[in-house]
Design a protein around this motif. Structure first.
Motif, PDB file in Angstrom:
ATOM      1  N   GLY A  62      -4.515   1.661   6.720  1.00 20.99           N
ATOM      2  CA  GLY A  62      -4.451   3.398   6.128  1.00 20.99           C
ATOM      3  C   GLY A  62      -3.403   4.254   6.000  1.00 20.99           C
ATOM      4  O   GLY A  62      -2.586   3.298   4.868  1.00 20.99           O
ATOM      5  N   GLY A  63      -3.587   5.116   6.384  1.00 19.14           N
ATOM      6  CA  GLY A  63      -2.273   6.508   6.498  1.00 19.14           C
ATOM      7  C   GLY A  63      -0.692   5.843   7.512  1.00 19.14           C
ATOM      8  O   GLY A  63      -0.029   6.951   7.222  1.00 19.14           O
ATOM      9  N   LEU A  83      -4.194   0.783   2.312  1.00 20.95           N
ATOM     10  CA  LEU A  83      -5.078   1.248   0.904  1.00 20.95           C
ATOM     11  C   LEU A  83      -6.550   2.018   0.966  1.00 20.95           C
ATOM     12  O   LEU A  83      -6.947   2.074   0.447  1.00 20.95           O
ATOM     13  CB  LEU A  83      -5.637  -0.423   0.435  1.00 20.95           C
ATOM     14  CG  LEU A  83      -4.718  -1.347   0.136  1.00 20.95           C
ATOM     15  CD1 LEU A  83      -5.539  -2.939  -0.561  1.00 20.95           C
ATOM     16  CD2 LEU A  83      -3.758  -0.877  -1.107  1.00 20.95           C
ATOM     17  N   GLY A  84      -6.373   2.457   2.551  1.00 21.13           N
ATOM     18  CA  GLY A  84      -7.655   3.104   2.817  1.00 21.13           C
ATOM     19  C   GLY A  84      -8.725   1.917   3.775  1.00 21.13           C
ATOM     20  O   GLY A  84      -8.529   0.803   2.730  1.00 21.13           O
ATOM     21  N   ARG A 132     -12.654  15.573   5.464  1.00 16.76           N
ATOM     22  CA  ARG A 132     -13.480  14.368   6.645  1.00 16.76           C
ATOM     23  C   ARG A 132     -14.507  14.920   7.786  1.00 16.76           C
ATOM     24  O   ARG A 132     -15.377  13.839   8.347  1.00 16.76           O
ATOM     25  CB  ARG A 132     -12.193  14.636   7.431  1.00 16.76           C
ATOM     26  CG  ARG A 132     -11.167  14.071   7.036  1.00 16.76           C
ATOM     27  CD  ARG A 132     -10.028  13.426   7.921  1.00 16.76           C
ATOM     28  NE  ARG A 132     -10.147  12.737   8.404  1.00 16.76           N
ATOM     29  CZ  ARG A 132      -9.558  11.624   8.199  1.00 16.76           C
ATOM     30  NH1 ARG A 132      -8.722  11.334   6.712  1.00 16.76           N
ATOM     31  NH2 ARG A 132      -9.629  10.133   8.720  1.00 16.76           N
ATOM     32  N   ARG A 159      -7.393  16.552  12.968  1.00 17.77           N
ATOM     33  CA  ARG A 159      -7.682  16.749  11.020  1.00 17.77           C
ATOM     34  C   ARG A 159      -8.868  16.813  10.558  1.00 17.77           C
ATOM     35  O   ARG A 159      -8.595  16.889   9.338  1.00 17.77           O
ATOM     36  CB  ARG A 159      -7.068  14.342  10.921  1.00 17.77           C
ATOM     37  CG  ARG A 159      -6.496  13.708  11.969  1.00 17.77           C
ATOM     38  CD  ARG A 159      -6.905  11.948  11.854  1.00 17.77           C
ATOM     39  NE  ARG A 159      -6.212  12.008  10.613  1.00 17.77           N
ATOM     40  CZ  ARG A 159      -6.116  10.533  10.162  1.00 17.77           C
ATOM     41  NH1 ARG A 159      -7.310   9.552  11.039  1.00 17.77           N
ATOM     42  NH2 ARG A 159      -5.472   9.721   9.280  1.00 17.77           N
ATOM     43  N   ASP A 176       2.647   6.678   5.737  1.00 23.60           N
ATOM     44  CA  ASP A 176       2.834   7.832   5.331  1.00 23.60           C
ATOM     45  C   ASP A 176       3.457   8.857   6.293  1.00 23.60           C
ATOM     46  O   ASP A 176       3.587   9.727   6.247  1.00 23.60           O
ATOM     47  CB  ASP A 176       1.595   9.005   4.960  1.00 23.60           C
ATOM     48  CG  ASP A 176       1.356   8.241   3.569  1.00 23.60           C
ATOM     49  OD1 ASP A 176       1.390   8.455   2.430  1.00 23.60           O
ATOM     50  OD2 ASP A 176      -0.049   7.447   3.624  1.00 23.60           O
ATOM     51  N   ARG A 229     -17.688  12.756   7.245  1.00 31.29           N
ATOM     52  CA  ARG A 229     -16.935  10.717   7.825  1.00 31.29           C
ATOM     53  C   ARG A 229     -17.580  11.747   9.324  1.00 31.29           C
ATOM     54  O   ARG A 229     -17.448  10.602   9.612  1.00 31.29           O
ATOM     55  CB  ARG A 229     -15.496  10.876   7.238  1.00 31.29           C
ATOM     56  CG  ARG A 229     -15.674  10.061   5.337  1.00 31.29           C
ATOM     57  CD  ARG A 229     -13.762   9.715   5.669  1.00 31.29           C
ATOM     58  NE  ARG A 229     -13.352   8.719   6.889  1.00 31.29           N
ATOM     59  CZ  ARG A 229     -11.806   8.574   6.858  1.00 31.29           C
ATOM     60  NH1 ARG A 229     -11.719   9.010   5.268  1.00 31.29           N
ATOM     61  NH2 ARG A 229     -11.642   7.825   7.518  1.00 31.29           N
ATOM     62  N   TYR A 264      -1.311   0.723  -5.845  1.00 32.84           N
ATOM     63  CA  TYR A 264      -2.087   1.383  -7.098  1.00 32.84           C
ATOM     64  C   TYR A 264      -1.866   0.537  -8.004  1.00 32.84           C
ATOM     65  O   TYR A 264      -1.600   0.524  -8.241  1.00 32.84           O
ATOM     66  CB  TYR A 264      -2.077   3.173  -7.593  1.00 32.84           C
ATOM     67  CG  TYR A 264      -1.289   4.157  -6.282  1.00 32.84           C
ATOM     68  CD1 TYR A 264      -2.872   4.644  -6.507  1.00 32.84           C
ATOM     69  CD2 TYR A 264      -1.441   3.238  -5.199  1.00 32.84           C
ATOM     70  CE1 TYR A 264      -3.441   5.763  -5.082  1.00 32.84           C
ATOM     71  CE2 TYR A 264      -0.833   5.016  -4.237  1.00 32.84           C
ATOM     72  CZ  TYR A 264      -2.243   6.158  -4.419  1.00 32.84           C
ATOM     73  OH  TYR A 264      -2.651   6.239  -3.334  1.00 32.84           O
ATOM     74  N   GLY A 291       0.375  -1.332   0.509  1.00 32.76           N
ATOM     75  CA  GLY A 291       0.225  -0.199   0.050  1.00 32.76           C
ATOM     76  C   GLY A 291       0.497   1.269  -0.056  1.00 32.76           C
ATOM     77  O   GLY A 291       1.548   1.781   0.152  1.00 32.76           O
ATOM     78  N   THR A 302       2.099   5.379  -2.054  1.00 27.75           N
ATOM     79  CA  THR A 302       2.264   5.388  -3.366  1.00 27.75           C
ATOM     80  C   THR A 302       3.852   4.162  -3.565  1.00 27.75           C
ATOM     81  O   THR A 302       4.162   4.463  -2.260  1.00 27.75           O
ATOM     82  CB  THR A 302       3.128   6.588  -3.004  1.00 27.75           C
ATOM     83  OG1 THR A 302       3.861   7.152  -2.146  1.00 27.75           O
ATOM     84  CG2 THR A 302       1.316   7.470  -3.194  1.00 27.75           C
TER      85      THR A 302
HETATM   86  N1  UDP Z   1      -3.683   4.574  -1.571  1.00 28.45           N
HETATM   87  C1  UDP Z   1      -3.095   3.574  -2.102  1.00 28.45           C
HETATM   88  N2  UDP Z   1      -3.813   2.996  -3.145  1.00 28.45           N
HETATM   89  C2  UDP Z   1      -4.974   3.685  -3.193  1.00 28.45           C
HETATM   90  C3  UDP Z   1      -5.526   4.570  -2.529  1.00 28.45           C
HETATM   91  C4  UDP Z   1      -4.815   4.801  -1.048  1.00 28.45           C
HETATM   92  O1  UDP Z   1      -2.550   2.575  -1.915  1.00 28.45           O
HETATM   93  O2  UDP Z   1      -5.883   3.245  -4.449  1.00 28.45           O
HETATM   94  C5  UDP Z   1      -2.850   4.828   0.399  1.00 28.45           C
HETATM   95  C6  UDP Z   1      -2.500   5.985   0.470  1.00 28.45           C
HETATM   96  O3  UDP Z   1      -1.177   6.150  -0.624  1.00 28.45           O
HETATM   97  C7  UDP Z   1      -2.872   6.244   1.823  1.00 28.45           C
HETATM   98  C8  UDP Z   1      -3.254   5.139   2.084  1.00 28.45           C
HETATM   99  O4  UDP Z   1      -4.015   4.805   1.498  1.00 28.45           O
HETATM  100  O5  UDP Z   1      -1.023   5.961   2.171  1.00 28.45           O
HETATM  101  C9  UDP Z   1      -4.745   5.452   2.845  1.00 28.45           C
HETATM  102  O6  UDP Z   1      -5.021   6.623   3.694  1.00 28.45           O
HETATM  103  P1  UDP Z   1      -5.876   7.466   4.427  1.00 28.45           P
HETATM  104  O7  UDP Z   1      -5.176   8.625   5.498  1.00 28.45           O
HETATM  105  O8  UDP Z   1      -6.790   7.656   3.449  1.00 28.45           O
HETATM  106  O9  UDP Z   1      -6.683   5.963   4.910  1.00 28.45           O
HETATM  107  P2  UDP Z   1      -7.655   6.415   6.579  1.00 28.45           P
HETATM  108  O10 UDP Z   1      -6.791   5.501   7.780  1.00 28.45           O
HETATM  109  O11 UDP Z   1      -8.138   7.388   6.832  1.00 28.45           O
HETATM  110  O12 UDP Z   1      -8.503   4.796   5.924  1.00 28.45           O
END
Ligand code: UDP
Length: 240
Positions: free
Chosen positions: A187-188, A162-163, A221, A214, A191, A224, A137, A110, A112
């Motif tokens: 999730g993130g 992947l979120g 957001r 956030r 990052d 949500r 991706y 997951g 980038t």
């Molecule tokens: N992401 C990914 N592929 C996708 C869409 C998102 O790998 O098609 C990654 C994105 O780069 C980020 C993570 O998924 O690193 C999602 O983070 P976000 O903060 O939206 O997740 P949450 O914890 O809020 O669900």
């Protein structure tokens, strides 16, 4: 023995600390306890109440943990003892550290390409045994190839960024083909771990206002987070 508390139909692990959660629900003397961990916050409880598919996924997780002060607060009230909020990014980082002692093979999926490669690099320097990584991706048609790669890597811990709900749906599929593995949706987290996205300042975290930070840095957001109000209403009227 883990203590689970039912909040809105979801059984959530009540632990006083992150290490205790890892010791009772994720690692044992042989390595990992296979399964899937999902972070539960008020948004997910409301989503599960509205959508039976989300509820089915939450109920299929072996470990649901409280990542949201709204959830840990209700659990503390119900059990009469302090239940820790467990932020997913902190649980993941601690699990990575703990995997080093037992040299457990880890796969990172997951985010980038740049972020996941930096995550791999940073973990490897710490001594984590990362056996593979891939960016998030890819298309639906490529999904089976990604699963094949994970299975053949021999990983015993797979973290998936992947979120939501995509990461949970992916894990659900992958688990069937890797039943001896522990999966975690993160999730993130990569990052934040690589410094590409900042976590809330300490003051916001210490006062349980990370959600407010956030929201102010990412106003989209709001929709949500409107579920948070619904959650509070359901709690006050004894419906969660
Ligand atoms: N992401 C990914 N592929 C996708 C869409 C998102 O790998 O098609 C990654 C994105 O780069 C980020 C993570 O998924 O690193 C999602 O983070 P976000 O903060 O939206 O997740 P949450 O914890 O809020 O669900």
């Amino acid at each position: 023995m883990t203590n689970k508390v039912n909040v809105g139909g979801v059984n959530i692990v009540a632990c006083p600390s992150i290490n205790e959660l890892i010791d009772t629900s994720i690692l044992n003397s042989d390595g990992v306890i296979p399964g899937m961990a999902i972070a539960v916050n008020p948004e997910k409880i409301i989503a599960a109440k509205n959508d039976p598919n989300v509820m089915a996924i939450l109920q299929s997780a072996t470990v649901c943990y409280p990542d949201g002060v709204g959830v840990s607060y209700v659990m503390s009230k119900r059990t009469g003892s302090k239940v820790a909020r467990i932020p997913g990014c902190e649980l993941w980082e601690r699990l990575m550290e703990r995997s080093i002692e037992k040299n457990i093979p880890v796969y990172l999926l997951g985010a980038t390409q740049n972020t996941v490669a930096q995550t791999h690099e940073k973990l490897s320097v710490l001594g984590v045994n990362v056996v593979g990584f891939k960016n998030g991706y890819f298309t639906k048609e490529q999904q089976q190839l990604v699963i094949d790669e994970i299975v053949s890597s021999g990983a015993k811990i797979v973290s998936v960024a992947l979120g939501s709900p995509r990461q949970e749906l992916f894990i659900f599929e992958c688990m069937k083909q890797a039943p001896q593995t522990f999966f975690m949706g993160v999730g993130g987290t990569y990052d934040v771990f690589t410094g590409n996205v900042k976590r809330a300042p300490k003051l916001f975290r210490a006062t349980n206002l990370e959600w407010l930070y956030r929201l102010s840095s990412q106003p989209s957001r709001l929709f949500r987070q409107s579920n948070l109000l619904k959650y509070i209403y359901l709690y006050l009227t004894n419906k969660v």
